[in-house]
Design a protein around this motif. Structure first.
Motif, PDB file in Angstrom:
ATOM      1  N   ALA A 196     -13.080   4.831  21.674  1.00 39.44           N
ATOM      2  CA  ALA A 196     -13.871   4.217  22.740  1.00 39.44           C
ATOM      3  C   ALA A 196     -13.042   3.276  23.608  1.00 39.44           C
ATOM      4  N   GLY A 243     -22.802   7.741  27.553  1.00 35.04           N
ATOM      5  CA  GLY A 243     -21.618   6.875  27.525  1.00 35.04           C
ATOM      6  C   GLY A 243     -21.771   5.672  28.441  1.00 35.04           C
ATOM      7  N   ARG A 285     -21.978   1.572  27.630  1.00 33.05           N
ATOM      8  CA  ARG A 285     -21.121   0.598  28.301  1.00 33.05           C
ATOM      9  C   ARG A 285     -21.947  -0.443  29.065  1.00 33.05           C
ATOM     10  N   ARG A 340     -17.901   9.126  33.388  1.00 25.83           N
ATOM     11  CA  ARG A 340     -17.285   7.949  32.794  1.00 25.83           C
ATOM     12  C   ARG A 340     -16.159   7.407  33.656  1.00 25.83           C
ATOM     13  N   ASP A 383     -17.456   8.435  23.648  1.00 28.37           N
ATOM     14  CA  ASP A 383     -18.383   7.853  24.617  1.00 28.37           C
ATOM     15  C   ASP A 383     -18.573   6.355  24.394  1.00 28.37           C
ATOM     16  N   GLY A 384     -18.012   5.842  23.321  1.00 26.46           N
ATOM     17  CA  GLY A 384     -18.019   4.399  23.132  1.00 26.46           C
ATOM     18  C   GLY A 384     -19.009   3.876  22.106  1.00 26.46           C
TER      19      GLY A 384
END
Lengths: 365, 293
Positions: free
Chosen positions: A73, A99, A103, A151, B194-195
């Motif tokens: 990540a 994603g 964030r 992203r 994707d984190g």
């Protein structure tokens, strides 16, 4: 955006080393294709860049950060998987937004980015509301790319993304990926075993064999100057003919094992005179000549075994003289040839590649 | 193409089906209809006189404080067992899924309790928590906690819930582990890129994909708590103290076989039958939903 730097990257599982020190600098905006046969470690290398595999030795940096110990990540990369790895319980829209939500982007911002990516990839509203199960292979592929695009990462990683598609769709998606990468200008690393995909997509190719880098270079460079026997045999379709041979005593001629000889560029192989070599000649570099044109000098006689007419060109499979090894010759257009016919062939001296049969290295530069 | 087998002899298919039909009729349909019939009757304790009383048994049943208490106890008991068994099994499965070394050993060990018969499991826990000689009860007392589940209803309930849960965890664990291993690795990897951290990955990817498994297990666990825990209750508390662990299925047994109220017991069986039919319908309706992957 950022370049990627690999320095002496090593991967070992226990005592088994599978990647033996890879060095490569991928410049910002470059499209690098890692190509090699299955099991050569190319996917492992990509997964090490992604952070899905630990790096046993060496250093990987993305931009100016060493990422060895960073979580996937934190590496600011996006990856497209072979099986797409779309989240089956989410709509296409949510797949792409996932994603961004993590964030912590604002809703409006997420929406704008997803819509933009959908537009680039020609995914309409109706499609965005579906779940992956309701999509065709090509559409899933697009969504997987969309998830990477939204992203806005500093690098894209592709792990054989086209291998699950049928041949026609593969060609189409190949073009789309190439165009997309060019438009977005994001550094990309693309893994494939398909050398046609590699040749057409990459700015540069990294040929990997059994965990060792055989050669890194532009597609044409690899085609024209393969550094090793492996690259010579791997790049190009149909594959290059590799024949056991010997360099003549004066260094100006290569004697094929079948008894025929072909002229070499003057002086280039003088240092290797008399040496046993492997000669590499691409099927498309043979020319049919009239037999007596060069007084038997510089002509190899091909005994035809099988002829394949492809329309645009003709593939002739045969052998030279007493040598039983099969080789392939590609001639333009349709040719009226019979098996057992003997064809005199010549090759331009610069187009003959010679390799050390033991080390596999290219001779004569 | 016609896939069905077509028999030339019209009798043969019935002959082939006969054993199964006979078993179903003798062991399921007959007793069930007997219970249904009996629930409309009232008998004296010696079985000398039988009166047909229509739905009086049912009306009577739902006006009994005892029965309403039992309903409540069963609800608390089965929900506690289901929730505890599911959550601990899920936790163990998540941990076992991450283990790299000795994973087989862990899994095998975690499956063992399932092989223990309910009564034996009950006796095991009974010994552990016996107020006079149980080691766990001794420890609790050392810690200043007065353990006596033969007097304290709450403690009795806790004990049977723990014992019943302990036995069911293995079963749930197996299903959760299998479910988790069926989730493609690349999905988890994609989420990582994707984190999403491990916890977030679990709640947004793994858990939703386990929904069908979870739902299936929920139904199975509730049915288990309703019916298969008889042995545990019987060996640990016998429904006591003062009915604190007297679940429906145990009350059926007590009222019918100990108190010899056959009509009332049959009535309770019919209520239980209705409940299990309802669960089965839910099961077939919703669990058969398509799995995502």
């Amino acid at each position: 955006m950022a370049g990627i730097n690999l320095r002496g990257v090593v991967k070992a599982y226990g005592k088994t080393q599978v990647i033996h020190g890879v060095d490569c600098t991928i410049v910002d905006g470059e499209f690098l294709v890692i190509v090699g046969p299955s099991g050569c470690g190319k996917s492992t290398l990509l997964r090490m860049i992604a952070g899905l595999e630990l790096i046993t030795g060496g250093e990987i940096s993305i931009g100016d950060r060493v990422v060895n110990d960073l979580e996937p990540a934190e590496r600011d990369i996006a990856m497209v998987f072979q099986n797409y790895a779309l989240y089956p319980h989410m709509t296409v829209y949510n797949n792409m937004a996932y994603g961004l939500k993590i964030r912590g982007l604002a809703k409006a911002d997420i929406d704008a980015r997803v819509r933009k990516a959908a537009e680039i990839l020609a995914l309409d509203d109706d499609l965005l509301r579906r779940t992956p199960r309701q999509l065709s292979g090509g559409q899933r592929q697009r969504v997987a790319m969309g998830r990477a695009i939204v992203r806005q990462p500093s690098a894209f990683l592709f792990d054989e993304p086209l291998s699950n598609l049928d041949a026609k769709l593969r060609v189409q998606m190949r073009l789309e990926i190439k165009k997309l990468q060019k438009d977005l200008g994001i550094t990309s690393v693309y893994v494939t075993h398909d050398q046609v995909e590699a040749m057409t997509l990459g700015h540069r190719l990294l040929v990997l064999n059994a965990g060792i880098v055989e050669q890194i270079g532009a597609p044409i460079e690899l085609y024209e100057h393969p550094a090793t026997l492996f690259v010579a045999g791997f790049i190009g379709s149909p594959a290059m003919n590799l024949l056991p041979a010997r360099i003549g005593e004066d260094g100006g001629r290569v004697e094929l094992s079948g008894g025929d000889g072909l002229p070499l560029p003057p002086g280039r192989f003088a240092a290797h005179a008399g040496r046993t070599v492997t000669a590499g000649i691409r099927p498309e570099h043979f020319e049919m000549v009239a037999d007596d044109q060069s007084n038997g000098h510089g002509v190899a006689r091909l005994a035809v075994d099988v002829v394949e007419q492809l329309g645009a060109d003709t593939l002739v499979h045969g052998h030279f003289g007493t040598d039983r090894g099969v080789l392939t010759v590609r001639l333009n257009g349709t040719q009226d040839l019979q098996s057992r016919q003997v064809l005199p062939m010549s090759v331009q001296p610069e187009l003959i590649h010679l390799f050390d049969p033991d080390s596999g290295r290219r001779l004569g530069g | 193409m016609e896939k069905r087998v077509v028999f030339r002899n019209p009798v043969l298919p019935y002959l082939l089906l006969a054993p199964q039909i006979a078993i179903t009729l003798i062991f399921f349909i007959w007793p069930a209809s007997q219970a249904l019939y009996q629930s409309l009757l009232q008998q004296d304790p010696f079985g000398l006189r039988t009166t047909f009383v229509w739905a009086d048994n049912f009306i009577d049943l739902f006006s009994q404080a005892d029965y309403l208490n039992s309903l409540q106890v069963t609800t608390v008991f089965s929900i506690s067992v289901a929730v505890l068994a599911l959550s601990s099994a899920l936790y163990l499965a998540v941990q076992a899924d991450r283990v790299l070394k000795g994973a087989m050993a862990y899994r095998t060990l975690l499956i063992w309790p399932y092989a223990v018969a309910p009564v034996v499991a009950g006796v095991l826990w009974l010994f552990l928590f016996n107020p006079t000689l149980g080691i766990a009860a001794y420890w609790l007392r050392e810690l200043g906690y007065d353990w006596n589940h033969t007097l304290n209803g709450g403690q009795a309930m806790t004990l049977v819930v723990v014992a019943a849960t302990w036995k069911q965890i293995s079963y749930n664990f197996l299903f959760f582990l299998a479910g988790m291993q069926a989730i493609p690795r690349s999905l988890i990897e994609a989420a990582a890129i994707d984190g999403a951290g491990p916890v977030r990955r679990f709640w947004t990817i793994v858990f939703p994909l386990l929904t069908p498994t979870t739902f299936f297990l929920l139904v199975i666990n509730i049915v288990y708590a309703f019916f298969d825990t008889f042995g545990i209750i019987h060996s640990v508390t016998e429904g006591g103290p003062a009915g604190a662990t007297n679940i429906l299925v145990y009350k059926v047994f007590r009222d019918g076989f100990l108190n010899l109220d056959l009509g009332g017991s049959a009535t309770q069986s019919v209520v239980l039958m209705t409940i299990v039919i309802a669960f089965t319908v839910i099961q077939f309706r919703y669990v058969e939903r398509k799995v995502h992957y």
